[in-house]
Design a protein around this motif. Structure first.
Motif, PDB file in Angstrom:
ATOM      1  N   ILE A  15      19.607 -35.988 -17.046  1.00  0.00           N
ATOM      2  CA  ILE A  15      20.288 -34.767 -17.493  1.00  0.00           C
ATOM      3  C   ILE A  15      21.775 -34.848 -17.199  1.00  0.00           C
ATOM      4  CG2 ILE A  15      20.488 -32.274 -17.130  1.00  0.00           C
ATOM      5  CD1 ILE A  15      17.478 -32.241 -16.508  1.00  0.00           C
ATOM      6  N   HIS A  16      22.115 -35.308 -15.999  1.00  0.00           N
ATOM      7  CA  HIS A  16      23.521 -35.430 -15.612  1.00  0.00           C
ATOM      8  C   HIS A  16      24.267 -36.381 -16.549  1.00  0.00           C
ATOM      9  CE1 HIS A  16      26.912 -35.158 -12.871  1.00  0.00           C
ATOM     10  NE2 HIS A  16      27.033 -36.469 -12.961  1.00  0.00           N
ATOM     11  N   GLY A  24      26.943 -29.087 -24.129  1.00  0.00           N
ATOM     12  CA  GLY A  24      25.648 -28.418 -24.064  1.00  0.00           C
ATOM     13  C   GLY A  24      24.998 -28.615 -22.705  1.00  0.00           C
ATOM     14  N   GLU A  25      24.023 -27.777 -22.433  1.00  0.00           N
ATOM     15  CA  GLU A  25      23.273 -27.844 -21.178  1.00  0.00           C
ATOM     16  C   GLU A  25      21.807 -28.128 -21.497  1.00  0.00           C
ATOM     17  OE1 GLU A  25      24.430 -27.149 -17.957  1.00  0.00           O
ATOM     18  OE2 GLU A  25      26.498 -26.711 -18.550  1.00  0.00           O
ATOM     19  N   ILE A  26      21.153 -28.882 -20.627  1.00  0.00           N
ATOM     20  CA  ILE A  26      19.743 -29.241 -20.828  1.00  0.00           C
ATOM     21  C   ILE A  26      18.942 -28.790 -19.607  1.00  0.00           C
ATOM     22  CG2 ILE A  26      18.098 -31.121 -21.143  1.00  0.00           C
ATOM     23  CD1 ILE A  26      20.373 -32.721 -22.466  1.00  0.00           C
ATOM     24  N   VAL A  27      17.871 -28.072 -19.874  1.00  0.00           N
ATOM     25  CA  VAL A  27      16.954 -27.629 -18.823  1.00  0.00           C
ATOM     26  C   VAL A  27      15.559 -28.130 -19.177  1.00  0.00           C
ATOM     27  CG1 VAL A  27      15.899 -25.639 -17.683  1.00  0.00           C
ATOM     28  CG2 VAL A  27      18.325 -25.575 -18.312  1.00  0.00           C
ATOM     29  N   CYS A  28      14.836 -28.647 -18.183  1.00  0.00           N
ATOM     30  CA  CYS A  28      13.475 -29.156 -18.403  1.00  0.00           C
ATOM     31  C   CYS A  28      12.474 -28.342 -17.577  1.00  0.00           C
ATOM     32  CB  CYS A  28      13.377 -30.623 -18.000  1.00  0.00           C
ATOM     33  SG  CYS A  28      14.407 -31.727 -18.984  1.00  0.00           S
ATOM     34  N   VAL A  29      11.345 -28.028 -18.195  1.00  0.00           N
ATOM     35  CA  VAL A  29      10.258 -27.335 -17.503  1.00  0.00           C
ATOM     36  C   VAL A  29       8.951 -28.040 -17.831  1.00  0.00           C
ATOM     37  CG1 VAL A  29       8.924 -25.205 -17.307  1.00  0.00           C
ATOM     38  CG2 VAL A  29      11.419 -25.092 -17.501  1.00  0.00           C
ATOM     39  N   LEU A  30       8.185 -28.336 -16.778  1.00  0.00           N
ATOM     40  CA  LEU A  30       6.867 -28.947 -16.934  1.00  0.00           C
ATOM     41  C   LEU A  30       5.825 -28.002 -16.347  1.00  0.00           C
ATOM     42  CD1 LEU A  30       4.991 -31.351 -17.601  1.00  0.00           C
ATOM     43  CD2 LEU A  30       5.532 -32.273 -15.335  1.00  0.00           C
ATOM     44  N   ALA A  31       4.912 -27.529 -17.188  1.00  0.00           N
ATOM     45  CA  ALA A  31       3.850 -26.625 -16.744  1.00  0.00           C
ATOM     46  C   ALA A  31       2.532 -27.377 -16.681  1.00  0.00           C
ATOM     47  CB  ALA A  31       3.732 -25.439 -17.703  1.00  0.00           C
ATOM     48  N   ARG A  32       1.799 -27.190 -15.612  1.00  0.00           N
ATOM     49  CA  ARG A  32       0.450 -27.771 -15.540  1.00  0.00           C
ATOM     50  C   ARG A  32      -0.432 -27.139 -16.614  1.00  0.00           C
ATOM     51  NH1 ARG A  32      -0.599 -30.360 -10.597  1.00  0.00           N
ATOM     52  NH2 ARG A  32       1.039 -30.076  -9.054  1.00  0.00           N
ATOM     53  N   ARG A  33      -0.293 -25.832 -16.761  1.00  0.00           N
ATOM     54  CA  ARG A  33      -1.054 -25.097 -17.778  1.00  0.00           C
ATOM     55  C   ARG A  33      -0.305 -23.807 -18.076  1.00  0.00           C
ATOM     56  NH1 ARG A  33      -3.538 -25.028 -12.989  1.00  0.00           N
ATOM     57  NH2 ARG A  33      -3.794 -23.032 -11.912  1.00  0.00           N
ATOM     58  N   SER A  34      -0.541 -23.277 -19.251  1.00  0.00           N
ATOM     59  CA  SER A  34       0.080 -22.005 -19.634  1.00  0.00           C
ATOM     60  C   SER A  34      -0.922 -20.857 -19.599  1.00  0.00           C
ATOM     61  CB  SER A  34       0.682 -22.117 -21.034  1.00  0.00           C
ATOM     62  OG  SER A  34       1.753 -23.041 -21.040  1.00  0.00           O
TER      63      SER A  34
END
Length: 203
Positions: A15-16, A24-34
């Motif tokens: 990301i850096h 622009g900015e980048i954000v990451c999200v990892l969900a085990r489940r929704s």
């Protein structure tokens, strides 16, 4: 989900490096489940447990007490099995799984401050493992100039790596491709300052 501190560090570094090319900015999200809660697994287990005594009475010489014990054991075992995140997700129709995962992605979009950047030039890379869902969501400043189709290569790269169990590699590949898109439309300027953390969120 095997996700090591080194994986977090690799993604943060990616990301850096990506944001060194773009405003622009980048954000990451990892969900085990929704889909955290659903009554469907318990309902299926209850129906199976209620039907079981009729079969046992018909086909076995078990006493009533033994049948009740078997019934209770089947209910508990099925509930535990069907409440496993991957199995619970598979019990839902595909359209429902996608809708639930999309809702969580939009919640994370707001929660992680993506809508609060000065020029509205941030994106979210979101993955929900149990639902097998991946999406890139861009804020208004980017969406006005970049179509959703332009993110497809990044999503495809993410999915390919995820299928092989290489979660961190998938995020790094997607980040690199997103950086290429952002650098074209939103090149880095001297006055730009990072507004969001260079990290991945695990939920």
């Amino acid at each position: 989900m095997a996700f090591l501190p080194e994986d977090r560090a690799r993604i943060s570094a990616a990301i850096h490096a990506a944001e060194a090319q773009t405003s622009g900015e980048i954000v990451c999200v990892l969900a085990r489940r929704s889909a955290d809660a659903t009554a469907l697994p318990v309902f299926i287990a209850a129906v199976a447990a209620l039907a079981l005594p009729w079969l046992l009475v018909q086909w076995t010489p078990l006493a009533v007490q033994q049948i009740l014990l078997v019934q209770a054991a089947v209910f508990v075992a099925l509930t535990l099995l069907l409440c496993q995140p991957r199995i619970r997700a598979l019990l839902l129709p595909p359209a429902t799984r996608r809708a639930i995962a999309h809702r969580v992605a939009m919640e994370q979009f707001v929660l992680r401050g993506i809508t609060r950047t000065r020029d509205r030039t941030a994106i979210l890379i979101f993955v929900s493992l149990a639902e097998r869902y991946a999406r890139i969501i861009a804020d208004d400043g980017i969406a006005a100039r970049v179509s959703q189709a332009e993110w497809q290569q990044a999503v495809d790269a993410l999915i390919v790596h995820m299928r092989e169990g290489r979660i961190a590699d998938g995020f790094v590949a997607a980040i690199d491709r997103c950086a290429n898109v952002l650098a074209v439309h939103f090149p880095r300027t001297e006055e730009h300052q990072d507004e969001l953390p260079d990290r991945i969120y695990l939920i």
